[in-house]
Write an enzyme that holds these catalytic residues in place. Structure first.
Site, short mmCIF file in Angstrom:
data_model
loop_
_atom_site.label_atom_id
_atom_site.label_comp_id
_atom_site.label_asym_id
_atom_site.label_seq_id
_atom_site.Cartn_x
_atom_site.Cartn_y
_atom_site.Cartn_z
N ASP A 122 86.61 -14.11 43.99
CA ASP A 122 87.88 -14.46 44.59
C ASP A 122 88.85 -13.31 44.76
O ASP A 122 88.62 -12.20 44.32
CB ASP A 122 88.57 -15.65 43.91
CG ASP A 122 88.54 -15.59 42.41
OD1 ASP A 122 88.04 -16.54 41.83
OD2 ASP A 122 89.00 -14.59 41.83
N PRO A 164 111.69 -13.09 33.23
CA PRO A 164 111.75 -12.29 34.47
C PRO A 164 111.77 -10.78 34.19
O PRO A 164 111.40 -9.99 35.05
CB PRO A 164 113.07 -12.72 35.13
CG PRO A 164 113.42 -14.01 34.51
CD PRO A 164 112.84 -14.00 33.13
N ARG A 167 90.62 -19.58 33.79
CA ARG A 167 89.49 -19.50 34.72
C ARG A 167 88.67 -18.22 34.56
O ARG A 167 87.59 -18.09 35.13
CB ARG A 167 89.93 -19.71 36.16
CG ARG A 167 90.89 -18.70 36.69
CD ARG A 167 91.51 -19.17 38.00
NE ARG A 167 90.52 -19.29 39.06
CZ ARG A 167 89.86 -18.29 39.61
NH1 ARG A 167 90.07 -17.07 39.18
NH2 ARG A 167 89.00 -18.48 40.58
N GLU A 176 119.93 -20.57 29.14
CA GLU A 176 120.23 -19.21 29.62
C GLU A 176 119.25 -18.19 29.08
O GLU A 176 119.06 -17.12 29.64
CB GLU A 176 121.66 -18.82 29.24
CG GLU A 176 122.72 -19.59 30.02
CD GLU A 176 122.42 -19.65 31.51
OE1 GLU A 176 122.35 -18.59 32.16
OE2 GLU A 176 122.26 -20.78 32.04
C1 4GS Z 1 110.45 -16.43 34.62
C2 4GS Z 1 109.80 -15.71 35.63
C3 4GS Z 1 111.77 -17.12 34.72
C4 4GS Z 1 114.70 -17.28 33.37
C5 4GS Z 1 113.59 -19.19 32.26
C6 4GS Z 1 116.04 -17.96 33.18
C7 4GS Z 1 114.97 -19.81 32.08
C8 4GS Z 1 113.59 -18.29 33.47
N1 4GS Z 1 109.68 -16.37 33.55
N2 4GS Z 1 108.66 -15.26 35.11
N3 4GS Z 1 116.00 -18.79 31.98
N4 4GS Z 1 110.20 -15.47 36.88
N5 4GS Z 1 112.28 -17.60 33.54
O1 4GS Z 1 112.34 -17.21 35.78
O2 4GS Z 1 108.59 -15.66 33.85
#
Ligand code: 4GS
Length: 247
Positions: free
Chosen positions: A169, A89, A154, A116
Site C-alpha cells: 500500500d 499537535p 495493521r 485545553e
Molecule cells: C492533535 C493533533 C490535536 C489539541 C486535543 C487541543 C485537545 C487536541 N493531537 N494530533 N486540545 N492534531 N489535539 O489536535 O494529535
C-alpha cells in the site's frame, strides 16, 4: 502487541470493536484496553481538571489521575519494550516510517488530551514521545489515538490476515498506490485498463509500478526525493514525462 489508551471518554473508542480491529483482538494479535483517568481521581467528586495556573480560559487536565492510570497499565505488563505516547499537535508528525517504528514495540500507551490541554509535567516526566496526526486542532486526543492505533495495528503480523496487503500500500514503499479495478469490465461506458485483463503478469506489474510512479509524480512529487529508484523506475519516469510533454 498490547495497546493501552488513557482517555476520559472510553466510549469514543467503539470503532475499535468493528471490522479488522475487532477480528485482530478476537484472534489475540492485539490486546487493546481503554483506561479512564477518572477512575484514578480519588477525591469525592473525582475531579480530573482544574483552572490553569497563571490564569486564562479553559481547563487543564490534572497530572495525578493520568499518572496513576499510566502506572496501573504499566505495572501489569512485565518486561515489555514499551513507548508512552502523548497525542498532541506539537508532537513529531505521524508518518508511515513512524508507524513502522511504533509497531516494533510490544506495548504502546497512548495518553489522550482533552480540554485545553494536559498539565505540562505529564509530557515532561511521564511521556516518551509526543506525536501529532497533522497541523490542525481537534477537540480531543481520542481521534488521533485511534488513527495511530489503526495504522500501527495493521503493521502487526497476522492482523491483516493471510492476504496481507501492507507491503503493497501507499507509503509502505514510499510511493502512492496504483489504482485498483474489479468487475464489471465496463460500467457506464467506463472501461478498466486493458492490460489488467491480459494475463501478462510481468507487464501488469510494470504497468502498476508505472501508475504508482505517475500518481506520486503528479500528486506528491516531494515523496520521490526519499525513494530509492531502480534503473527500471527511472526508465518508467522518463516515459511518464515524455507522455506528459506529448499532452
Ligand atoms: C492533535 C493533533 C490535536 C489539541 C486535543 C487541543 C485537545 C487536541 N493531537 N494530533 N486540545 N492534531 N489535539 O489536535 O494529535
Amino acid at each position: 502487541m498490547r495497546i493501552d489508551i488513557i482517555s476520559l471518554f472510553p466510549e469514543m473508542f467503539s470503532p475499535l470493536e468493528h471490522s479488522i480491529m475487532k477480528r485482530a483482538q478476537e484472534a489475540n494479535y492485539l490486546q487493546i484496553q481503554v483506561t479512564n483517568p477518572r477512575d484514578f481521581a480519588f477525591d469525592k467528586h473525582r475531579i480530573v481538571d482544574d483552572a490553569p495556573f497563571g490564569g486564562g480560559a479553559g481547563m487543564v487536565m490534572k497530572p495525578e489521575p493520568i499518572y496513576r492510570a499510566v502506572e496501573s497499565v504499566t505495572k501489569t505488563v512485565e518486561k515489555a519494550t514499551r513507548r508512552i505516547i502523548l497525542t498532541c499537535p506539537g508532537g513529531t508528525p505521524l508518518t508511515q516510517a513512524k508507524v513502522k517504528e511504533l509497531a516494533s514495540f510490544e506495548h504502546l500507551v497512548f495518553i489522550c488530551g482533552h480540554y485545553e490541554g494536559i498539565d505540562g509535567r505529564v509530557r515532561e516526566h511521564l511521556v516518551d514521545e509526543a506525536i501529532s496526526i497533522g497541523d490542525y486542532v481537534l477537540t480531543g486526543g481520542e481521534l488521533p489515538a485511534m488513527v495511530m492505533v489503526d495504522a500501527v495495528a495493521r503493521m502487526v503480523p497476522g492482523v491483516l490476515g493471510s492476504g496481507a496487503s501492507a507491503p503493497e500500500d501507499s507509503f509502505y514503499n514510499g510511493l502512492l498506490e496504483y489504482p485498483h479495478y474489479t468487475r464489471p469490465r465496463e460500467f457506464n461506458g467506463w472501461e478498466v485498463p486493458e492490460i489488467l485483463l491480459s494475463g501478462h503478469h510481468k507487464e501488469i506489474n510494470r504497468w502498476r509500478r508505472k501508475q504508482s510512479l505517475k500518481n506520486t509524480l503528479e500528486r506528491r512529487p516531494e515523496l520521490l526525493e526519499n525513494v530509492e529508484l531502480s534503473a527500471e523506475d527511472k526508465k518508467l519516469l522518463v516515459e511518464i514525462k515524455q507522455e506528459q510533454a506529448g499532452g
